[in-house]
Design a protein around this motif. Sequence first.
Motif, PDB file in Angstrom:
ATOM      1  N   ASP A   1      -2.607  25.769  18.545  1.00  0.00           N
ATOM      2  CA  ASP A   1      -1.457  26.658  18.381  1.00  0.00           C
ATOM      3  C   ASP A   1      -0.149  25.947  18.700  1.00  0.00           C
ATOM      4  OD1 ASP A   1      -3.088  28.735  17.640  1.00  0.00           O
ATOM      5  OD2 ASP A   1      -3.246  29.571  19.666  1.00  0.00           O
ATOM      6  N   SER A   2      -0.159  25.120  19.748  1.00  0.00           N
ATOM      7  CA  SER A   2       1.074  24.442  20.145  1.00  0.00           C
ATOM      8  C   SER A   2       1.549  23.483  19.065  1.00  0.00           C
ATOM      9  CB  SER A   2       0.848  23.681  21.457  1.00  0.00           C
ATOM     10  OG  SER A   2      -0.180  22.710  21.314  1.00  0.00           O
ATOM     11  N   VAL A   3       0.620  22.833  18.355  1.00  0.00           N
ATOM     12  CA  VAL A   3       1.003  21.907  17.286  1.00  0.00           C
ATOM     13  C   VAL A   3       1.582  22.673  16.099  1.00  0.00           C
ATOM     14  CG1 VAL A   3       0.113  20.261  15.600  1.00  0.00           C
ATOM     15  CG2 VAL A   3      -0.611  20.113  17.985  1.00  0.00           C
ATOM     16  N   ARG A   4       0.948  23.777  15.717  1.00  0.00           N
ATOM     17  CA  ARG A   4       1.474  24.565  14.596  1.00  0.00           C
ATOM     18  C   ARG A   4       2.858  25.119  14.929  1.00  0.00           C
ATOM     19  NH1 ARG A   4      -3.711  26.761  14.621  1.00  0.00           N
ATOM     20  NH2 ARG A   4      -2.885  28.749  15.390  1.00  0.00           N
ATOM     21  N   ARG A   5       2.999  25.648  16.143  1.00  0.00           N
ATOM     22  CA  ARG A   5       4.329  26.146  16.539  1.00  0.00           C
ATOM     23  C   ARG A   5       5.346  25.009  16.547  1.00  0.00           C
ATOM     24  NH1 ARG A   5       1.555  29.107  20.632  1.00  0.00           N
ATOM     25  NH2 ARG A   5       2.137  27.455  22.096  1.00  0.00           N
ATOM     26  N   GLY A   6       4.926  23.851  17.062  1.00  0.00           N
ATOM     27  CA  GLY A   6       5.845  22.721  17.128  1.00  0.00           C
ATOM     28  C   GLY A   6       6.320  22.275  15.754  1.00  0.00           C
ATOM     29  N   LEU A   7       5.411  22.230  14.785  1.00  0.00           N
ATOM     30  CA  LEU A   7       5.811  21.863  13.427  1.00  0.00           C
ATOM     31  C   LEU A   7       6.790  22.880  12.840  1.00  0.00           C
ATOM     32  CD1 LEU A   7       2.541  20.534  11.731  1.00  0.00           C
ATOM     33  CD2 LEU A   7       4.700  19.304  12.017  1.00  0.00           C
ATOM     34  N   TRP A   8       6.477  24.149  13.024  1.00  0.00           N
ATOM     35  CA  TRP A   8       7.361  25.196  12.504  1.00  0.00           C
ATOM     36  C   TRP A   8       8.741  25.100  13.154  1.00  0.00           C
ATOM     37  CZ3 TRP A   8       9.139  28.247   9.092  1.00  0.00           C
ATOM     38  CH2 TRP A   8       9.904  29.361   9.423  1.00  0.00           C
ATOM     39  N   HIS A   9       8.764  24.957  14.488  1.00  0.00           N
ATOM     40  CA  HIS A   9      10.045  24.853  15.169  1.00  0.00           C
ATOM     41  C   HIS A   9      10.813  23.615  14.719  1.00  0.00           C
ATOM     42  CE1 HIS A   9       8.317  27.397  18.718  1.00  0.00           C
ATOM     43  NE2 HIS A   9       8.825  28.150  17.756  1.00  0.00           N
ATOM     44  N   SER A  10      10.126  22.490  14.596  1.00  0.00           N
ATOM     45  CA  SER A  10      10.814  21.254  14.207  1.00  0.00           C
ATOM     46  C   SER A  10      11.416  21.363  12.817  1.00  0.00           C
ATOM     47  CB  SER A  10       9.842  20.071  14.263  1.00  0.00           C
ATOM     48  OG  SER A  10       9.533  19.729  15.593  1.00  0.00           O
ATOM     49  N   VAL A  11      10.685  21.968  11.883  1.00  0.00           N
ATOM     50  CA  VAL A  11      11.188  22.055  10.506  1.00  0.00           C
ATOM     51  C   VAL A  11      12.421  22.946  10.440  1.00  0.00           C
ATOM     52  CG1 VAL A  11      10.664  22.891   8.191  1.00  0.00           C
ATOM     53  CG2 VAL A  11       8.981  21.522   9.415  1.00  0.00           C
ATOM     54  N   TRP A  12      12.350  24.151  11.012  1.00  0.00           N
ATOM     55  CA  TRP A  12      13.506  25.023  10.863  1.00  0.00           C
ATOM     56  C   TRP A  12      14.673  24.585  11.747  1.00  0.00           C
ATOM     57  CZ3 TRP A  12      16.020  27.844  14.534  1.00  0.00           C
ATOM     58  CH2 TRP A  12      15.336  28.279  15.661  1.00  0.00           C
ATOM     59  N   LEU A  13      14.376  23.976  12.881  1.00  0.00           N
ATOM     60  CA  LEU A  13      15.461  23.432  13.702  1.00  0.00           C
ATOM     61  C   LEU A  13      16.156  22.273  12.984  1.00  0.00           C
ATOM     62  CD1 LEU A  13      13.865  23.421  17.278  1.00  0.00           C
ATOM     63  CD2 LEU A  13      15.878  24.711  16.562  1.00  0.00           C
ATOM     64  N   ALA A  14      15.364  21.405  12.352  1.00  0.00           N
ATOM     65  CA  ALA A  14      15.953  20.262  11.649  1.00  0.00           C
ATOM     66  C   ALA A  14      16.772  20.724  10.445  1.00  0.00           C
ATOM     67  CB  ALA A  14      14.857  19.289  11.211  1.00  0.00           C
ATOM     68  N   LEU A  15      16.218  21.639   9.644  1.00  0.00           N
ATOM     69  CA  LEU A  15      16.952  22.153   8.485  1.00  0.00           C
ATOM     70  C   LEU A  15      18.223  22.879   8.922  1.00  0.00           C
ATOM     71  CD1 LEU A  15      13.997  23.525   6.315  1.00  0.00           C
ATOM     72  CD2 LEU A  15      15.414  21.515   5.824  1.00  0.00           C
ATOM     73  N   GLY A  16      18.086  23.725   9.939  1.00  0.00           N
ATOM     74  CA  GLY A  16      19.247  24.483  10.406  1.00  0.00           C
ATOM     75  C   GLY A  16      20.300  23.591  11.024  1.00  0.00           C
ATOM     76  N   ALA A  17      19.888  22.673  11.900  1.00  0.00           N
ATOM     77  CA  ALA A  17      20.858  21.792  12.551  1.00  0.00           C
ATOM     78  C   ALA A  17      21.558  20.902  11.535  1.00  0.00           C
ATOM     79  CB  ALA A  17      20.151  20.940  13.613  1.00  0.00           C
TER      80      ALA A  17
END
Length: 509
Positions: free
Chosen positions: A313-329
């Motif tokens: 779960d932590s890896v899936r959440r991490g990927l999701w967070h990284s993608v939208w954080l990177a796109l948004g930032a």
Amino acid sequence: MKRTTLGAGTWAAIILAATGLTAILSVLVRGLSAVPGVLRADADVLLTTLGLVGAGLALSLLIGGGLALLTWLARLPSAADLLVSGAYLIPPFIGATAWLAALGPGNVFTGRALLPIYSPFGIVLAWVTHYAPLAYLLVRAALSAQGEGPLLAARVHGLSSIQGLRRVVLPLIWPGVGAAAALIGLSLLGNFGVPAVLGFPAKIYTLATLAYARLLNPTLTDPLSAASGVAWLLVVAALPALLLRPRTQGSDPASNFALPAPRRLRRLAWTAVSLWTLIALVLPLSATLLLAFKPAYRPGFTLENFAGALALDSVRRGLWHSVWLALGAAAICALLGLWIARAGQGSRRADAVQRLLTLPYLLPGTLLALGLILAFGRTALYATPLFLMLAYLLRFLAPGVAGGRGAVTPSAANLEFAARLHRVGRWPTFRRVTLPLARPHLVAAFLVIYPLALSEVTLSALLYAPGAETAGVGVLNLLSEGNLRGAAALATVLLLLSLPTLLVPRGRS
């Protein structure tokens, strides 16, 4: 109405600069009393850091600068730039993971350690393969800016090629070399990922990883003060590079003509470029891919390592967070940078504020992370993905402002003025005139920031909490558990997510 718009953009820059500056100053104030204790207890870490940074900087400049000079003299095409700089497109901590897969214990080739990768040698190796391409690009740009006229003039006046290089060309490019040294030195000093991957298992600490260790040490009565004391040493060590602001010279169009290059020199240059590409890019990257697709106890290839990593779960959440954080930032920093640049056009005060925005980008990320903890640690924002977004915006806004400044040109201002003369509204002017002209610069800023934010690990390691992980933290956690295959699989996913931006053509500087 125009003044209101400019004022709003300038005030946005002031607020963001003040936030970053407050975070940095809060760390310095909190850690001042802990500095003497840190110097007594951790002087060896300071010396280790300076030694590793010095070795990494010297080798990066030597290799990168040497390749730049060789390819410039041989007049190699831009394909050589792509081959040499390819390793720079791989994030440092993923590069460290790749060298672990190629040379470390359990490597994909022999199954046992080929070289002592958990060592100062391993840290410097991972650093040099990442930052030597940066030195190459900066020195190559300095050489291209000077053109070949000075070298030809030296030859006409009776100097040999070696004498011309030593007495004419090298003195002209020293500002570019100094800029490369300052930028690479700051990057090495603040790098957290490589020492975390290759240093933690051997108990080798740098100042960046020591601050992390102090912050998470449960035996300390005031971990934040102890970590802030270490951050003081980071700032002091970074001061020489921050104060060194060499002026790069402009290009000389009259010198941009090609001299014939000897075939032997071209063959030597292509051999050096190919050898570097094989060692720095092909070997570690192929080892990572093989390890990611290779099963543990049988021959063949499999997706089990990917499935095992993504089952967490932590890896899936991490990927999701990284993608939208990177796109948004990346998107916010590019647009906000354009707004700030347009608002500050022609204003010295706004220009000073924009220079302050570069501090969170230039200074070690550890300093910004600790400052944000001190400033927002007791708010509802703390330990959430939005807290990471704030950190990313402060960290990566500088490239966005640089892209915006590139878009603010006299011709663009003239076209906007012409639109206003024809009674075109402010929003239609922005949509039909400003945005199309600025689009290449916005895209360039986005392409710079997105991969940096996607693979960011320094801020994330210090600021994340359960439920707010990132993919970079996931790779570190898998490595700490001894799951090298899972870490290689997750690193491969990160590289694939970065691939669309890495494949966009980049022109020669």
